[in-house]
Scaffold this active site. Structure first.
Site, PDB file in Angstrom:
ATOM      1  N   TYR A  29     -39.829 -11.499 -11.245  1.00  0.00           N
ATOM      2  CA  TYR A  29     -39.378 -12.153 -10.007  1.00  0.00           C
ATOM      3  C   TYR A  29     -40.374 -13.223  -9.563  1.00  0.00           C
ATOM      4  O   TYR A  29     -40.002 -14.361  -9.260  1.00  0.00           O
ATOM      5  CB  TYR A  29     -39.226 -11.089  -8.915  1.00  0.00           C
TER       6      TYR A  29
ATOM      7  N   GLY B 204     -27.993 -11.587   3.819  1.00  0.00           N
ATOM      8  CA  GLY B 204     -29.366 -11.982   4.124  1.00  0.00           C
ATOM      9  C   GLY B 204     -29.575 -13.440   4.531  1.00  0.00           C
ATOM     10  O   GLY B 204     -28.912 -13.957   5.441  1.00  0.00           O
TER      11      GLY B 204
HETATM   12  P1  NAP Z   1     -29.994 -10.510  -0.345  1.00  0.00           P
HETATM   13  O1  NAP Z   1     -29.743 -10.062   1.041  1.00  0.00           O
HETATM   14  O2  NAP Z   1     -29.989  -9.537  -1.463  1.00  0.00           O
HETATM   15  O3  NAP Z   1     -28.946 -11.696  -0.650  1.00  0.00           O
HETATM   16  C1  NAP Z   1     -28.850 -12.276  -1.905  1.00  0.00           C
HETATM   17  C2  NAP Z   1     -27.379 -12.490  -2.210  1.00  0.00           C
HETATM   18  O4  NAP Z   1     -27.297 -13.130  -3.508  1.00  0.00           O
HETATM   19  C3  NAP Z   1     -26.605 -11.165  -2.310  1.00  0.00           C
HETATM   20  O5  NAP Z   1     -25.345 -11.259  -1.691  1.00  0.00           O
HETATM   21  C4  NAP Z   1     -26.465 -11.021  -3.815  1.00  0.00           C
HETATM   22  O6  NAP Z   1     -25.365 -10.239  -4.206  1.00  0.00           O
HETATM   23  C5  NAP Z   1     -26.304 -12.451  -4.241  1.00  0.00           C
HETATM   24  N1  NAP Z   1     -26.470 -12.600  -5.671  1.00  0.00           N
HETATM   25  C6  NAP Z   1     -27.361 -11.957  -6.466  1.00  0.00           C
HETATM   26  N2  NAP Z   1     -27.158 -12.306  -7.736  1.00  0.00           N
HETATM   27  C7  NAP Z   1     -26.132 -13.188  -7.743  1.00  0.00           C
HETATM   28  C8  NAP Z   1     -25.473 -13.890  -8.769  1.00  0.00           C
HETATM   29  N3  NAP Z   1     -25.802 -13.749 -10.048  1.00  0.00           N
HETATM   30  N4  NAP Z   1     -24.461 -14.724  -8.426  1.00  0.00           N
HETATM   31  C9  NAP Z   1     -24.085 -14.854  -7.129  1.00  0.00           C
HETATM   32  N5  NAP Z   1     -24.670 -14.204  -6.127  1.00  0.00           N
HETATM   33  C10 NAP Z   1     -25.700 -13.378  -6.424  1.00  0.00           C
HETATM   34  O7  NAP Z   1     -31.399 -11.234  -0.452  1.00  0.00           O
HETATM   35  P2  NAP Z   1     -32.145 -12.254   0.533  1.00  0.00           P
HETATM   36  O8  NAP Z   1     -33.347 -11.578   1.016  1.00  0.00           O
HETATM   37  O9  NAP Z   1     -31.208 -12.879   1.483  1.00  0.00           O
HETATM   38  O10 NAP Z   1     -32.623 -13.332  -0.535  1.00  0.00           O
HETATM   39  C11 NAP Z   1     -32.156 -14.670  -0.548  1.00  0.00           C
HETATM   40  C12 NAP Z   1     -33.167 -15.493  -1.335  1.00  0.00           C
HETATM   41  O11 NAP Z   1     -34.414 -15.464  -0.635  1.00  0.00           O
HETATM   42  C13 NAP Z   1     -33.452 -14.965  -2.729  1.00  0.00           C
HETATM   43  O12 NAP Z   1     -33.586 -16.051  -3.622  1.00  0.00           O
HETATM   44  C14 NAP Z   1     -34.764 -14.248  -2.574  1.00  0.00           C
HETATM   45  O13 NAP Z   1     -35.476 -14.194  -3.775  1.00  0.00           O
HETATM   46  C15 NAP Z   1     -35.440 -15.114  -1.546  1.00  0.00           C
HETATM   47  N6  NAP Z   1     -36.517 -14.445  -0.826  1.00  0.00           N
HETATM   48  C16 NAP Z   1     -36.271 -13.340  -0.089  1.00  0.00           C
HETATM   49  C17 NAP Z   1     -37.320 -12.725   0.577  1.00  0.00           C
HETATM   50  C18 NAP Z   1     -37.116 -11.499   1.411  1.00  0.00           C
HETATM   51  O14 NAP Z   1     -38.121 -10.830   1.758  1.00  0.00           O
HETATM   52  N7  NAP Z   1     -35.889 -11.143   1.783  1.00  0.00           N
HETATM   53  C19 NAP Z   1     -38.614 -13.243   0.479  1.00  0.00           C
HETATM   54  C20 NAP Z   1     -38.838 -14.373  -0.282  1.00  0.00           C
HETATM   55  C21 NAP Z   1     -37.769 -14.970  -0.936  1.00  0.00           C
HETATM   56  P3  NAP Z   1     -25.659  -8.671  -4.577  1.00  0.00           P
HETATM   57  O15 NAP Z   1     -25.933  -8.000  -3.280  1.00  0.00           O
HETATM   58  O16 NAP Z   1     -24.391  -8.267  -5.237  1.00  0.00           O
HETATM   59  O17 NAP Z   1     -26.848  -8.679  -5.495  1.00  0.00           O
END
Ligand code: NAP
Length: 249
Positions: free
Chosen positions: A150, A16
């Protein structure tokens, strides 16, 4: 190139927003350190970025954060940029969220950011320079409910970012938070699977952004590059919403 020869650590880089940011930082000349617990995601992204360093770690583990930062210092001797993008979103209302879910959410989203910043900021303090980009969420300001742990954790990230920006400004370190809207990554895709009517929820998300669509991880990565680079040289302690107007109404 905006990050030429800089050393940049990105947590959550296996998927992501973190993966898109790591790719962009590398394209802008950075030596990139990819941190994630997902070994397969790490392998894929590190395979795309020549010369990157991949560290498989759980960001909520203090020893792993300490050792990860030590490895980067041993290998490259400096840390210029840290982006803490690793996060989890498990859903639920306060009456249904169990203690383990609450604790895990805060352990990854809040403590995981604290730990990596705690260790990585030390060489930045010595160098009197560095940039840190945390990742909150638009929901911390404008919630649509049903994700209490969250959203509380992302509110904590916003406050944490501001207060540490104050503490370390005089040391030449700038710290800012990205507050994305709904971005097309596996995280919201997993949230949709929990909904009774995923298509209706997806349509609601789209129209909830005044721009009428959800965002792409590359659009967040460009904002991360702004905050990580000298382009934002007079910006610290700010929350940068990359949310298609979500919080504007
Ligand atoms: P994502 O695609 O799920 O990527 C997050 C990555 O972090 C995944 O590879 C995940 O691994 C890894 N991760 C989770 N727990 C971990 C841990 N304990 N140690 C190391 N790595 C870990 O999500 P994303 O959408 O890119 O999100 C990135 C950030 O943006 C997050 O903080 C999220 O809250 C924030 N955000 C996202 C959105 C959205 O709509 N996408 C909106 C607002 C904020 P696993 O797959 O194994 O869990």
């Amino acid at each position: 190139m905006k990050l030429k020869d800089k050393v940049a650590i990105v947590t959550g880089a296996g998927s992501g927003i973190g993966a898109a940011t790591a790719r962009l930082f590398a394209a802008e000349g950075a030596r990139v350190v990819l941190v994630d617990r997902d070994a397969e995601g790490l392998r894929k992204v590190s395979g795309e970025i020549a010369g990157s360093l991949a560290i498989e770690a759980d960001v909520s583990d203090n020893a792993q954060a300490h050792d990860g930062v030590a490895l980067v210092m041993k290998q490259w001797g400096r840390i210029d940029v840290l982006m803490t993008a690793a996060g989890i979103s498990l859903g639920g209302t306060v009456d249904t969220i169990d203690e383990a879910t609450w604790d895990r959410t805060f352990a990854v989203n809040v403590k995981g950011s604290y730990l990596w910043i705690h260790h990585a900021i030390k060489p930045m303090i010595v160098a009197k320079s560095g940039t840190i980009v945390t990742v909150g969420s638009q929901l911390a300001q404008s919630s649509i409910g049903r994700n209490a742990a969250y959203i509380a954790s992302k509110g904590a990230i916003a406050s944490f970012t501001k207060t540490i920006a104050v503490d370390h400004a005089a040391q030449g370190i700038r710290i800012n938070a990205l507050m994305p809207g709904v971005i097309d990554t596996p995280m919201p895709a997993r949230s949709l699977q929990r909904q009774a009517d995923p298509e209706a929820s997806r349509a609601f998300w789209r129209q909830r952004h005044p721009m009428g669509r959800i965002g792409q991880p590359e659009e967040v990565a460009k904002a991360a590059l702004f905050l990580a680079s000298d382009d934002s040289s007079f910006v610290t302690g700010t929350l940068l919403f990359v949310d298609g107007g979500w919080t504007a109404h």
